[in-house]
Scaffold this motif. Sequence first.
Motif, PDB file in Angstrom:
ATOM      1  N   PHE A   9      -9.431   3.378  -0.431  1.00  0.00           N
ATOM      2  CA  PHE A   9      -9.474   4.797  -0.785  1.00  0.00           C
ATOM      3  C   PHE A   9      -9.724   5.024  -2.274  1.00  0.00           C
ATOM      4  CE2 PHE A   9      -7.516   5.238   3.424  1.00  0.00           C
ATOM      5  CZ  PHE A   9      -8.407   6.160   3.939  1.00  0.00           C
ATOM      6  N   TYR A  16     -14.774  12.190  -2.084  1.00  0.00           N
ATOM      7  CA  TYR A  16     -14.143  12.440  -0.775  1.00  0.00           C
ATOM      8  C   TYR A  16     -14.353  13.868  -0.291  1.00  0.00           C
ATOM      9  CZ  TYR A  16     -11.240  11.034   3.066  1.00  0.00           C
ATOM     10  OH  TYR A  16     -10.809  10.697   4.318  1.00  0.00           O
ATOM     11  N   ARG A  29     -14.741  18.002  10.609  1.00  0.00           N
ATOM     12  CA  ARG A  29     -13.745  18.551   9.680  1.00  0.00           C
ATOM     13  C   ARG A  29     -13.393  19.988  10.042  1.00  0.00           C
ATOM     14  NH1 ARG A  29     -10.456  15.733   6.654  1.00  0.00           N
ATOM     15  NH2 ARG A  29     -11.272  15.233   4.631  1.00  0.00           N
ATOM     16  N   GLY A  52      -0.315  11.957   2.754  1.00  0.00           N
ATOM     17  CA  GLY A  52      -1.625  11.294   2.810  1.00  0.00           C
ATOM     18  C   GLY A  52      -2.692  12.351   2.556  1.00  0.00           C
ATOM     19  N   SER A  53      -2.437  13.147   1.530  1.00  0.00           N
ATOM     20  CA  SER A  53      -3.255  14.351   1.265  1.00  0.00           C
ATOM     21  C   SER A  53      -4.674  14.021   0.831  1.00  0.00           C
ATOM     22  CB  SER A  53      -2.599  15.166   0.166  1.00  0.00           C
ATOM     23  OG  SER A  53      -2.421  14.333  -0.974  1.00  0.00           O
ATOM     24  N   GLY A  54      -4.908  12.775   0.419  1.00  0.00           N
ATOM     25  CA  GLY A  54      -6.228  12.426  -0.094  1.00  0.00           C
ATOM     26  C   GLY A  54      -6.568  13.297  -1.293  1.00  0.00           C
ATOM     27  N   TYR A  58      -6.969  19.550   2.905  1.00  0.00           N
ATOM     28  CA  TYR A  58      -6.077  20.523   3.563  1.00  0.00           C
ATOM     29  C   TYR A  58      -5.218  21.273   2.545  1.00  0.00           C
ATOM     30  CZ  TYR A  58      -7.522  18.365   7.918  1.00  0.00           C
ATOM     31  OH  TYR A  58      -8.284  17.902   8.958  1.00  0.00           O
ATOM     32  N   ASP A  74       0.232  10.962  -1.950  1.00  0.00           N
ATOM     33  CA  ASP A  74      -0.775   9.955  -1.608  1.00  0.00           C
ATOM     34  C   ASP A  74      -0.513   8.684  -2.411  1.00  0.00           C
ATOM     35  OD1 ASP A  74      -3.668  10.363  -0.028  1.00  0.00           O
ATOM     36  OD2 ASP A  74      -3.602   8.630  -1.382  1.00  0.00           O
ATOM     37  N   SER A  75      -0.886   7.533  -1.816  1.00  0.00           N
ATOM     38  CA  SER A  75      -0.626   6.264  -2.497  1.00  0.00           C
ATOM     39  C   SER A  75      -1.800   5.816  -3.359  1.00  0.00           C
ATOM     40  CB  SER A  75      -0.303   5.173  -1.453  1.00  0.00           C
ATOM     41  OG  SER A  75      -1.350   5.107  -0.516  1.00  0.00           O
ATOM     42  N   MET A  79      -7.044   9.289  -5.692  1.00  0.00           N
ATOM     43  CA  MET A  79      -6.938  10.491  -4.849  1.00  0.00           C
ATOM     44  C   MET A  79      -6.045  11.534  -5.527  1.00  0.00           C
ATOM     45  SD  MET A  79      -8.691  10.501  -2.024  1.00  0.00           S
ATOM     46  CE  MET A  79      -9.444   9.458  -0.764  1.00  0.00           C
ATOM     47  N   ASP A  93       2.835   8.149  -4.223  1.00  0.00           N
ATOM     48  CA  ASP A  93       3.809   7.294  -3.536  1.00  0.00           C
ATOM     49  C   ASP A  93       3.306   6.993  -2.119  1.00  0.00           C
ATOM     50  OD1 ASP A  93       6.106   5.849  -3.042  1.00  0.00           O
ATOM     51  OD2 ASP A  93       7.493   7.507  -3.306  1.00  0.00           O
ATOM     52  N   SER A  94       3.906   5.983  -1.529  1.00  0.00           N
ATOM     53  CA  SER A  94       3.611   5.710  -0.125  1.00  0.00           C
ATOM     54  C   SER A  94       4.476   6.620   0.733  1.00  0.00           C
ATOM     55  CB  SER A  94       3.936   4.248   0.212  1.00  0.00           C
ATOM     56  OG  SER A  94       3.937   4.096   1.631  1.00  0.00           O
ATOM     57  N   ILE A  95       3.913   7.136   1.794  1.00  0.00           N
ATOM     58  CA  ILE A  95       4.693   8.012   2.678  1.00  0.00           C
ATOM     59  C   ILE A  95       5.720   7.191   3.482  1.00  0.00           C
ATOM     60  CG2 ILE A  95       2.919   9.776   2.781  1.00  0.00           C
ATOM     61  CD1 ILE A  95       2.269   8.806   5.650  1.00  0.00           C
ATOM     62  N   ALA A 110      -2.341  14.194   8.081  1.00  0.00           N
ATOM     63  CA  ALA A 110      -3.674  14.193   8.703  1.00  0.00           C
ATOM     64  C   ALA A 110      -4.454  12.970   8.265  1.00  0.00           C
ATOM     65  CB  ALA A 110      -4.420  15.477   8.322  1.00  0.00           C
ATOM     66  N   GLY A 111      -4.811  12.144   9.229  1.00  0.00           N
ATOM     67  CA  GLY A 111      -5.644  10.979   8.932  1.00  0.00           C
ATOM     68  C   GLY A 111      -4.931   9.924   8.123  1.00  0.00           C
ATOM     69  N   VAL A 112      -3.612   9.815   8.278  1.00  0.00           N
ATOM     70  CA  VAL A 112      -2.890   8.818   7.462  1.00  0.00           C
ATOM     71  C   VAL A 112      -1.984   7.910   8.299  1.00  0.00           C
ATOM     72  CG1 VAL A 112      -0.963  10.377   6.855  1.00  0.00           C
ATOM     73  CG2 VAL A 112      -1.567   8.509   5.336  1.00  0.00           C
TER      74      VAL A 112
HETATM   75  C1  LIG Z   1      -8.475   9.360   5.764  1.00  0.00           C
HETATM   76  S1  LIG Z   1      -7.766   9.885   4.250  1.00  0.00           S
HETATM   77  C2  LIG Z   1      -7.238  11.514   4.689  1.00  0.00           C
HETATM   78  C3  LIG Z   1      -6.999  12.375   3.505  1.00  0.00           C
HETATM   79  C4  LIG Z   1      -6.668  13.836   3.815  1.00  0.00           C
HETATM   80  N1  LIG Z   1      -5.492  13.974   4.641  1.00  0.00           N
HETATM   81  C5  LIG Z   1      -7.847  14.492   4.463  1.00  0.00           C
HETATM   82  O1  LIG Z   1      -7.810  14.704   5.679  1.00  0.00           O
HETATM   83  O2  LIG Z   1      -8.814  14.758   3.749  1.00  0.00           O
HETATM   84  C6  LIG Z   1      -6.238   8.982   4.216  1.00  0.00           C
HETATM   85  C7  LIG Z   1      -5.450   9.159   2.937  1.00  0.00           C
HETATM   86  O3  LIG Z   1      -4.161   8.578   3.154  1.00  0.00           O
HETATM   87  C8  LIG Z   1      -3.796   7.832   2.006  1.00  0.00           C
HETATM   88  N2  LIG Z   1      -2.845   6.809   2.447  1.00  0.00           N
HETATM   89  C9  LIG Z   1      -3.047   5.723   3.226  1.00  0.00           C
HETATM   90  N3  LIG Z   1      -1.897   5.057   3.436  1.00  0.00           N
HETATM   91  C10 LIG Z   1      -0.944   5.747   2.765  1.00  0.00           C
HETATM   92  C11 LIG Z   1       0.456   5.577   2.586  1.00  0.00           C
HETATM   93  N4  LIG Z   1       1.126   4.551   3.151  1.00  0.00           N
HETATM   94  N5  LIG Z   1       1.136   6.458   1.820  1.00  0.00           N
HETATM   95  C12 LIG Z   1       0.483   7.511   1.231  1.00  0.00           C
HETATM   96  N6  LIG Z   1      -0.845   7.736   1.375  1.00  0.00           N
HETATM   97  C13 LIG Z   1      -1.543   6.870   2.131  1.00  0.00           C
HETATM   98  C14 LIG Z   1      -5.081   7.288   1.444  1.00  0.00           C
HETATM   99  O4  LIG Z   1      -4.968   6.952   0.078  1.00  0.00           O
HETATM  100  C15 LIG Z   1      -6.026   8.460   1.726  1.00  0.00           C
HETATM  101  O5  LIG Z   1      -6.070   9.323   0.634  1.00  0.00           O
END
Ligand SMILES: C[S@@+](CC[C@H](N)C(=O)[O-])C[C@H]1O[C@@H](n2cnc3c(N)ncnc32)[C@H](O)[C@@H]1O
Length: 209
Positions: A9, A16, A29, A52-54, A58, A74-75, A79, A93-95, A110-112
Amino acid sequence: MGEKVIQYFEKSAQDYLKNSQSFFWSFFRKRELQTIDFLLSPNSKMSLLDLGSGAGFYSIFFKNKYRINVLGVDSSPAMVEQLKLNGIEYVLDSIENFVSSEKFDLVLAAGVMEFVDNPEKVFRNILASIAPNGRLVILVPRSGIGGRMYKIHHKLKKCPVQIRSAETYKRIASHLGFNFSKIFYPTPISCAICFTISNLNEFKTIHGE
Ligand SMILES: C[S@@+](CC[C@H](N)C(=O)[O-])C[C@H]1O[C@@H](n2cnc3c(N)ncnc32)[C@H](O)[C@@H]1O
């Protein structure tokens, strides 16, 4: 899983948001956004935790549309840099570790979830961060052909992904005390699952049942 996911990422962070508007992705999307908007049903008095806001796809939408407080987590440093540029409050941070001291009415992941090793840990952290009567929406890849294609796409880019069925997520969440509410399939590759929380769940967080 963590380091490889972050590396993946970090590379895609800068473009992105722009890529989300590309001809191919914008169809997916838009449909996912409409579904999540419907399931979360925010109003201006609510707050949103975007896990995991990227780059803030959203977070930006909900902040602008409903004028609500949003916190992105987000980790990936690259991002969260994008969140900063877009005026979204953030935590790097990691979720799997992050627990908020403030309680949020709405939580979105979403997507995380497919990038985490331990979804149960994430659900527990959400339970500790969500307000009584709050709502949680997770958007995950569908199991089956859609999920397999998603996994191959990421595998080619050396990013590990775990495809779990909606039933698996429902089982883990229900065990911790989330109430399953609705499931939607906005696209052939994704599914959105909505859970509600009742006051009783605070007891389970504290006692770790
Ligand atoms: C597919 S993207 C989705 C981003 C956003 N939710 C969107 O829909 O545009 C996944 C995101 O999750 C983050 N991510 C992945 N593993 C994670 C974790 N363990 N903790 C926090 N963020 C994480 C990535 O860095 C990335 O920004």
